[in-house]
Design a protein around this motif. Structure first.
Motif, PDB file in Angstrom:
ATOM      1  N   ASN A  70       0.962  -1.063  -0.128  1.00  0.00           N
ATOM      2  CA  ASN A  70       0.135  -0.004   0.006  1.00  0.00           C
ATOM      3  C   ASN A  70       0.880   1.287  -0.174  1.00  0.00           C
ATOM      4  N   SER A  71       1.111   1.861  -1.106  1.00  0.00           N
ATOM      5  CA  SER A  71       2.111   3.126  -1.199  1.00  0.00           C
ATOM      6  C   SER A  71       1.473   4.128  -0.300  1.00  0.00           C
ATOM      7  N   SER A  72       0.247   4.480  -0.390  1.00  0.00           N
ATOM      8  CA  SER A  72      -0.133   5.470   0.385  1.00  0.00           C
ATOM      9  C   SER A  72      -0.020   5.562   1.705  1.00  0.00           C
ATOM     10  N   LEU A  73      -0.343   4.319   2.308  1.00  0.00           N
ATOM     11  CA  LEU A  73      -0.092   3.767   3.880  1.00  0.00           C
ATOM     12  C   LEU A  73       1.289   4.007   3.937  1.00  0.00           C
ATOM     13  N   ARG A  74       2.308   3.410   3.089  1.00  0.00           N
ATOM     14  CA  ARG A  74       3.820   3.461   3.091  1.00  0.00           C
ATOM     15  C   ARG A  74       4.346   5.076   3.301  1.00  0.00           C
ATOM     16  N   ARG A  75       3.847   5.885   2.262  1.00  0.00           N
ATOM     17  CA  ARG A  75       4.404   7.299   2.397  1.00  0.00           C
ATOM     18  C   ARG A  75       3.797   8.026   3.887  1.00  0.00           C
ATOM     19  N   ARG A  76       2.553   7.752   4.230  1.00  0.00           N
ATOM     20  CA  ARG A  76       2.377   8.500   5.381  1.00  0.00           C
ATOM     21  C   ARG A  76       2.868   7.832   6.668  1.00  0.00           C
ATOM     22  N   TYR A  77       3.096   6.592   6.579  1.00  0.00           N
ATOM     23  CA  TYR A  77       3.910   5.877   7.761  1.00  0.00           C
ATOM     24  C   TYR A  77       5.354   6.224   7.867  1.00  0.00           C
ATOM     25  N   LYS A  79       6.710   9.156   6.751  1.00  0.00           N
ATOM     26  CA  LYS A  79       6.641  10.475   7.100  1.00  0.00           C
ATOM     27  C   LYS A  79       6.252  10.688   8.765  1.00  0.00           C
ATOM     28  N   THR A  85       5.639  15.312   9.413  1.00  0.00           N
ATOM     29  CA  THR A  85       4.157  15.343   9.290  1.00  0.00           C
ATOM     30  C   THR A  85       3.603  16.985   8.994  1.00  0.00           C
TER      31      THR A  85
END
Length: 362
Positions: A70-77, A79, A85
């Motif tokens: 999950n690339s979106s989850l990966r980016r948020r994680y 950061k 953030t």
């Protein structure tokens, strides 16, 4: 900061409480003693519901697997763990955690709330991030505190980090914006029923090797009735914590070395340090001294307990019996950890009075 030392029992809870009461009145020390007992409560609660820990470990593995897809989850994680953030307070706490392995209890609550409700990240990943970086990281306190913030521990009761609260209690150092205005409880299937505190058989007298694990590094005060300690083997937990921060592993290793030095001096015997998961080497060390028995302080639910149970099985196959000794402090308090903290809090005074009559069972 006492918490890393109490967490590994370099100093015991009873020793800490008795020292405080020797210097302060019971009323003046009440809140401090309750904080010490919160740690005991969390341990007892998880000990009586071990599936909560195994479910958490399973969920952490699943969440890390999702990070890979999950690339979106990966980016948020990424950061979030890097402290990038855009939330000033959160970023400072994340960086402090990674640099020194400690943040204040209030900051931990704010952090967890922002992680769950503002950043919308899985609480299990946040608890794992804490556990990998906190020098005082404790399986029970860490896991159950994150569950509490998310409304899973005290069902429906959540904790919301508020900008005005953070600004007030950081003396204006931080003025976070964009925080979630609501904290809806996370959904779950409910708590498993509380199991009885698992009983331990009485120690069999005789010559034994004393094993030291990271959860209890105060061998001088361990009740070892009938045991003649012929050697001490300190179990280095470094390999159990692969992937954890260097400062976490270094603290644990130093604590184990310190406990070994004290134990060999106290019992007047030799000693060695071996990896906690090196069952064959541990068995060979015990057998080389013509021993068929070992004793270790009981470890509550967590990595050490799992490693010690595996070791107990392996030693048994080698003809060595591994026995466990549980402290009177845990035996006295854990029966009151079936429900909320209030049940245990009401028993603090009578339990402390009872334990004060047993000075040899710290």
């Amino acid at each position: 900061v006492l918490s890393p030392y109490i967490r590994h029992r370099l100093i015991t809870e009873q020793e800490t409480v008795e020292a405080v009461l020797a210097a302060h009145s019971a009323s003046a020390a009440e809140k401090f003693i309750q904080e010490v007992c919160w740690r005991t409560y969390w341990k007892g609660w998880l000990e009586r519901r071990p599936h909560v820990w195994t479910d958490y470990l399973r969920d952490v593995r699943t969440a890390h697997e999702e990070l890979a897809t999950n690339s979106s989850l990966r980016r948020r994680y990424d950061k979030a763990v890097a402290g990038e953030t855009g939330i000033d307070a959160y970023n400072a706490f994340a960086r402090q955690l990674c640099e020194v392995g400690y943040v204040h209890n209030h900051a931990r609550m704010w952090f967890a709330s922002m992680w769950i409700y503002t950043l919308n990240l899985p609480w299990q990943l946040g608890a794992d991030f804490f556990f990998r970086n906190l020098v005082d990281g404790d399986p029970a306190s860490n896991t159950l505190s994150w569950r509490w913030v998310g409304g899973l521990q005290t069902v429906g009761k959540t904790y919301l980090a508020r900008p005005d609260n953070i600004e007030k209690y950081t003396a204006g150092r931080f003025q976070p914006t964009g925080l979630a205005a609501h904290a809806e409880p996370l959904s779950f299937d409910g708590h498993p029923p509380a199991l009885p505190v698992p009983p331990l058989p009485a120690l069999k007298p005789g010559k034994s090797a004393l094993l030291l694990s990271e959860d209890d590094l105060h061998p001088e005060s361990l009740a070892l009735q009938g045991q003649e300690i012929a050697t001490v083997i300190a179990l280095d937990p470094s390999e159990l914590y692969a992937g954890h921060a260097r400062h976490v592993i270094d603290f644990k290793s130093a604590a184990v070395h310190d406990a070994l030095a004290r134990a060999t001096a106290h019992f007047g015997c030799d000693g060695a340090i071996l990896p906690a998961n090196a069952a064959d080497a541990i068995a060979d060390a015990i057998k080389s001294r013509n021993l068929a028995s070992a004793v270790c302080a009981y470890a509550p639910v967590g990595y050490s307990q799992t490693a010690l149970r595996d070791l107990q099985t392996a030693l048994g196959k080698a003809g060595i019996e591994l026995q466990f000794a549980r402290r009177a402090w845990d035996d006295a308090f854990w029966p009151y950890a079936a429900r909320g903290f209030f049940q245990l809090r009401e028993k603090i005074d009578p339990v402390l009075h009872k334990l004060s009559k047993q000075p040899s069972l710290l």
